[in-house]
Write an enzyme that holds these catalytic residues in place. Sequence first.
Site, PDB file in Angstrom:
ATOM      1  N   CYS A 770     -13.257  -3.621   2.729  1.00 26.04           N
ATOM      2  CA  CYS A 770     -12.246  -2.886   1.973  1.00 26.04           C
ATOM      3  C   CYS A 770     -10.985  -3.734   2.061  1.00 26.04           C
ATOM      4  O   CYS A 770     -11.071  -4.939   2.308  1.00 26.04           O
ATOM      5  CB  CYS A 770     -12.054  -1.471   2.515  1.00 26.04           C
ATOM      6  SG  CYS A 770     -11.523  -1.398   4.239  1.00 26.04           S
ATOM      7  N   LYS A 771      -9.829  -3.173   1.873  1.00 26.95           N
ATOM      8  CA  LYS A 771      -8.621  -3.991   1.888  1.00 26.95           C
ATOM      9  C   LYS A 771      -8.406  -4.652   3.245  1.00 26.95           C
ATOM     10  O   LYS A 771      -8.063  -5.826   3.332  1.00 26.95           O
ATOM     11  CB  LYS A 771      -7.405  -3.142   1.510  1.00 26.95           C
ATOM     12  CG  LYS A 771      -6.095  -3.914   1.465  1.00 26.95           C
ATOM     13  CD  LYS A 771      -5.000  -3.139   0.768  1.00 26.95           C
ATOM     14  CE  LYS A 771      -4.617  -1.888   1.528  1.00 26.95           C
ATOM     15  NZ  LYS A 771      -3.468  -1.200   0.906  1.00 26.95           N
TER      16      LYS A 771
END
Length: 852
Positions: A770-771
């Site tokens: 994810c980020k």
Amino acid sequence: MQIFNTLTSDFEFYKMFIKLSTFPRLSAICSCNDLVASGRDRKPNALVQVAVIDPYKQHLVSQACTEIVEANKDPLFLTGVAFPSEYPASPETLVKLTVYDAKDKNQESVSKQLFSFLGSATFSVGDLLRAKDEQLTLSLRSSDGVCAAGTVVVSRLKMGEMEEVDVDHITTDIPSQKCPLVCESAHHSCVDRESNPLTGPVFRNPVCKVYRFQTVDSKWMFVREQMEECTLSFSIPKQLLSLYIQEDMSRVQDLRELGDLSPHWDNLRKEVMTRYGGIISSYQETLAELDKITGHSFKPSCCKAQKSLEFIPINLHTQRMRVTCPKKTDAFYDIVTVGAPAAHFQGFKCGGLQRLLSRYEAEKKSTAYQCIYYSPEHTAKAQEVLSTMSLLQPLITSLADQLLQAAHEHSSPGLRDALKNLSDKTEQFVHTLKDELVKSALLALHAAQPGFVSKNQKQTPVPGKHQEGGLLQPKHQDSIPHHKEYDEEEWDRVWANVAKCLNCVIAMVDKLQEEDSSKQESVPDLVSKTVLHALICDWREQLCPLVTRLKECVMEVAEKAKRAMTFVLLQEAACSIPQGFLLQQRRDVVFSQALAALACGFVMRLYAGMQDKGFLRQLHLVGLVAQFESLLSTYSEEIGMLEDMEVGISDLQRVAFKITEAKTDELGDLQPLVCGRRDHFTVEVPLPQLVFQTLPEEIKEGKPLRVFPVLFNVGINEQQTIAERFGDISLQERINQKNFETLEAYYKSLSEKVPLESPNKLNGIRFTSCKSAKDRTSMSVTLEQCALLRDEHQLSKDFFVRALDCMRREGCRIENVQKNIKCRKYAFNMLQLMAFPKCYRPPEGTYGKVDS
């Protein structure tokens, strides 16, 4: 389709080449009986805090904390404790167990205000190991050390070992359910794997968590999570930076060697060289900053936008889940977690690489730049020709010298072998240069030199052309130029001379061998040494002029072709000012992060499959699939991150791996090395001699091993929910469709060449992003692990949610959060979680507003 690899190999194999000092030696699990809460009218919400008494400093070192079991005076804890190698240090080392009653189970740490002390007990490691069944029952003492507050049972948890014992039963907090305290015997002997490492010399700083969960047949399975950092987080980007600098400096030198150019082209060259100089200077500064960093193996998520660390992958870790079940061989599941490869420092205001590159190519083609337009395919071809020539020219020279050496030694077999190799490589060289791009680029280069006057200039000027200093300014062209006034047959004659020289060498070798055969029949057996020496010298003397001429022709052709291809790349660079150079830097950053993650996953998978013949066969026959799961949303800035990631993962197709034999067994000689240039990189993975010798011949011979990267995006957060209902998710759909087709083609190729045990298991490398690889990634990894326990190991449905909560509250992933932001809170708020699928929601008390 399951990309996870399931491992069953014997860890004794790794003792040949991996240090054993970083793996936990002792794991234990706890339960309590007859606990008494502070309020007589309620049952306690119990948890156990485990600490070690440092034998040298005589102070407590906290090791772990169990989950909270609510409203139960006889709690059975699913979360255990895994002591690292430095604790316990000896059988005399003391371990303290402290039991608390949690008044507020949502708090992240034990405090006097929110947790009330119930009792404590102390034991030595030696006591536990000497006890029957390695299990101790200890009385809990109140703070005054007098009153008994119940008992605590501590048992050694032995992964890979199941012993035949009498089974006791303890009532759990789940009604009408009885739980045996220990597993049934597996009825097979297992190697004691407690002191063996996770994987190998590029992994460090392990964090280990252990659990016990109930199966559908009321037996216990033991589960161990182990998370580690990877030295490749920094070593791969640093090597890439050095290669980028080397490649760009070489490009500058090639531009200098183009020779005299007309004023227009010379000014373009100077501007391009200035741009390259800026990139080289920037990369040198970044590399110098990275060289100052010592002792770190990962980049925290809070540093993702830091300029000096932009080439380093975000929060790169490996995670392995090991499962021990009754009557079954231990299973292992590996995953790599990493922040989505993206240029956070440069930002996403104008989108990510995929969008920026598409826009750039359209603008470059439509704008009237003062250069010749070459398509991306032509530019890639020019880079390929340069790369091929840089490999083949020195190789041909070396093979020519080997031919002369064989002639000097009067070795007919050596002469034949050297000639065959020389012929093969020279023919490959000639084939590369027959490309039409090389010929047309030479013509264009000729037109760019001072004093060139085209036939068109002698006639009526063409509208749209501007004169400067008596010379025509070139106009933007949408196709490869052709200049009729230049002798187009000259290049054909030049490279044809190489083939003619080779034919002369072949003819001379045939002639010498025929003459040698006839002389051997006519010369007496007692031939003098002088005559024999004359024969040998005759071979070399007759071949030497022809071989020398071949080498000269090859060098001449290579120099011309190199200048032509450099001129093509000059056009690309000139058309790229300034946007193209900025995009190249962005692409370098994203690729660096992606390659570090891929190399980490490849090494982990290789170490795990070293004794798996099917895996090794698959590796050299087909290659490995590397499946990246992205949890980014298709909304706002995360669109740009996903666009960066898409290009970065796709660029991994330009990477091959090669297994080499390490010079020594020292850790420094076992670190992977990167070589190559932007159009193709090779990662060399060295193995110790004893391990290397066990590999298939194809791998030992240095066969390039392919990796097939695929990316699938499943956006998860409140912004994705908005995008799915009211926005645009076409980016996600396009990425998933394109990569599904790649995966489908890989599976077809694999099934044709390698028999599969199960069509759902591809022996691949698994990545989740994810980020920041911290919050959504943690939810995904823990959910996947529990799903594997349910689907592959019959985890009881009543324990699924409890297992999920244990892993999220006390497992490796919350430790990952702590490492990144110094806080044991997932970065979610209540509004976000309302948009999350229920199975992606963390337990209460483990999330909040934090800087991530």
